[in-house]
Design a protein around this motif. Structure first.
Motif, PDB file in Angstrom:
ATOM      1  N   LYS A 131       0.857  -1.265   0.079  1.00 35.79           N
ATOM      2  CA  LYS A 131      -0.006   0.040   0.067  1.00 35.79           C
ATOM      3  C   LYS A 131       0.851   1.429   0.011  1.00 35.79           C
ATOM      4  O   LYS A 131       0.462   2.199  -0.840  1.00 35.79           O
ATOM      5  CB  LYS A 131      -0.983   0.029   1.394  1.00 35.79           C
ATOM      6  CG  LYS A 131      -2.031  -0.924   1.087  1.00 35.79           C
ATOM      7  CD  LYS A 131      -3.071  -1.030   2.436  1.00 35.79           C
ATOM      8  CE  LYS A 131      -4.001  -1.968   2.438  1.00 35.79           C
ATOM      9  NZ  LYS A 131      -4.909  -2.028   3.314  1.00 35.79           N
ATOM     10  N   GLU A 132       2.028   1.303   0.886  1.00 32.41           N
ATOM     11  CA  GLU A 132       3.072   2.624   0.707  1.00 32.41           C
ATOM     12  C   GLU A 132       3.503   2.686  -0.557  1.00 32.41           C
ATOM     13  O   GLU A 132       3.720   3.871  -1.000  1.00 32.41           O
ATOM     14  CB  GLU A 132       3.932   2.045   2.064  1.00 32.41           C
ATOM     15  CG  GLU A 132       4.489   3.377   2.384  1.00 32.41           C
ATOM     16  CD  GLU A 132       5.740   3.124   3.319  1.00 32.41           C
ATOM     17  OE1 GLU A 132       6.639   4.034   3.498  1.00 32.41           O
ATOM     18  OE2 GLU A 132       5.410   2.109   4.362  1.00 32.41           O
ATOM     19  N   LEU A 136       3.418   5.824  -2.444  1.00 34.84           N
ATOM     20  CA  LEU A 136       4.324   6.445  -3.243  1.00 34.84           C
ATOM     21  C   LEU A 136       4.513   6.649  -4.798  1.00 34.84           C
ATOM     22  O   LEU A 136       5.005   7.657  -5.294  1.00 34.84           O
ATOM     23  CB  LEU A 136       5.678   5.903  -2.511  1.00 34.84           C
ATOM     24  CG  LEU A 136       6.123   6.030  -1.270  1.00 34.84           C
ATOM     25  CD1 LEU A 136       7.020   5.241  -0.555  1.00 34.84           C
ATOM     26  CD2 LEU A 136       6.032   7.421  -0.782  1.00 34.84           C
ATOM     27  N   SER A 137       4.240   5.623  -5.410  1.00 36.25           N
ATOM     28  CA  SER A 137       4.152   5.474  -6.885  1.00 36.25           C
ATOM     29  C   SER A 137       3.073   6.825  -7.243  1.00 36.25           C
ATOM     30  O   SER A 137       3.283   7.401  -8.457  1.00 36.25           O
ATOM     31  CB  SER A 137       3.831   4.357  -7.436  1.00 36.25           C
ATOM     32  OG  SER A 137       2.627   3.866  -7.161  1.00 36.25           O
ATOM     33  N   HIS A 138       1.870   6.515  -6.597  1.00 34.00           N
ATOM     34  CA  HIS A 138       0.907   7.730  -7.082  1.00 34.00           C
ATOM     35  C   HIS A 138       1.353   9.050  -6.917  1.00 34.00           C
ATOM     36  O   HIS A 138       1.254  10.011  -7.606  1.00 34.00           O
ATOM     37  CB  HIS A 138      -0.177   7.516  -6.301  1.00 34.00           C
ATOM     38  CG  HIS A 138      -1.319   8.471  -6.474  1.00 34.00           C
ATOM     39  ND1 HIS A 138      -2.190   8.302  -7.585  1.00 34.00           N
ATOM     40  CD2 HIS A 138      -1.953   9.344  -5.634  1.00 34.00           C
ATOM     41  CE1 HIS A 138      -3.064   9.535  -7.709  1.00 34.00           C
ATOM     42  NE2 HIS A 138      -3.138  10.043  -6.529  1.00 34.00           N
ATOM     43  N   ASN A 142       2.145  11.972  -9.591  1.00 32.89           N
ATOM     44  CA  ASN A 142       1.551  13.492  -9.330  1.00 32.89           C
ATOM     45  C   ASN A 142       2.832  14.538  -9.354  1.00 32.89           C
ATOM     46  O   ASN A 142       2.753  15.437  -9.870  1.00 32.89           O
ATOM     47  CB  ASN A 142       0.942  13.661  -7.909  1.00 32.89           C
ATOM     48  CG  ASN A 142      -0.357  12.820  -7.720  1.00 32.89           C
ATOM     49  OD1 ASN A 142      -0.893  12.715  -9.110  1.00 32.89           O
ATOM     50  ND2 ASN A 142      -0.811  12.665  -6.688  1.00 32.89           N
ATOM     51  N   VAL A 143       3.884  14.139  -8.840  1.00 33.69           N
ATOM     52  CA  VAL A 143       5.099  15.037  -8.801  1.00 33.69           C
ATOM     53  C   VAL A 143       5.723  15.301 -10.100  1.00 33.69           C
ATOM     54  O   VAL A 143       6.044  16.202 -10.767  1.00 33.69           O
ATOM     55  CB  VAL A 143       6.412  14.685  -7.767  1.00 33.69           C
ATOM     56  CG1 VAL A 143       7.600  15.290  -8.172  1.00 33.69           C
ATOM     57  CG2 VAL A 143       5.710  14.760  -6.347  1.00 33.69           C
TER      58      VAL A 143
END
Length: 191
Positions: A131-132, A136-138, A142-143
């Motif tokens: 989940k983490e 983090l990939s999401h 976004n970044v």
């Protein structure tokens, strides 16, 4: 008499019986013959009794020999059974040693395993890490999207700045050209 061995007195009795028989044969009076006859019967019954006793002892010795042979066979069987039991016990000892060694190895492995979390806890940790990782990939996406957007905006800004510079330069050239034209016109007008 050959069996007498220890000397139960049978040879002496038989010698006495022979002497009594000779005396009885040589006896002159009837009373003396009768007493000799009674002695002979008594000696004869003692010999028969001794012979019966010897036969009974002989039979008893035979039975004792059979009994001893039976006891000897029982002891041999007991010894053989004891040897078998000893060999079986040796096998059991070897098996017990092997089991003990295996148990010690199992205990050592169990201690090593106890230092590590169990499967349920590991799966929970893996799920949490998954989940983490997704989160983090999401965030990374976004970044990256923001970065791409900022690049595009920066590119637009730079191109706008270049256009503005071009426009300013063009305006400057035009104003210089106008000034020089005005100056020329003034100089021509003065002339």
């Amino acid at each position: 008499l050959l069996i007498d061995g220890d000397g139960a007195g049978d040879d002496r009795r038989i010698n006495l019986l022979v002497k009594s028989f000779i005396k009885w044969c040589n006896s002159g009076s009837q009373e003396e013959g009768y007493s000799q006859y009674q002695r002979m019967l008594s000696t004869l019954s003692q010999c028969e009794f001794s012979m019966g006793k010897t036969l009974l002892v002989y039979d008893m010795n035979l039975r004792e020999m059979e009994n001893y042979e039976k006891i000897y066979k029982d002891i041999e069987n007991s010894i053989a059974a004891a040897h078998e039991k000893i060999s079986e016990c040796k096998k059991q000892i070897l098996q017990a040693k092997r089991i003990r060694k295996n148990r010690q190895e199992y205990d050592a492995l169990a201690k090593v395993i106890q230092h590590h979390p169990d499967r349920h806890e590991t799966l929970k940790q893996l799920e949490a890490l998954g989940k983490e990782l997704q989160h983090l990939s999401h965030i990374k996406e976004n970044v990256e999207d923001k970065l791409e957007l900022r690049r595009k905006q920066f590119h637009v800004l730079l191109s706008t700045i270049h256009e503005l510079q071009q426009t300013l330069e063009n305006d400057e050239k035009l104003s210089e050209a106008e000034e020089s034209q005005e100056t020329q016109m003034e100089t021509e007008a003065k002339q």
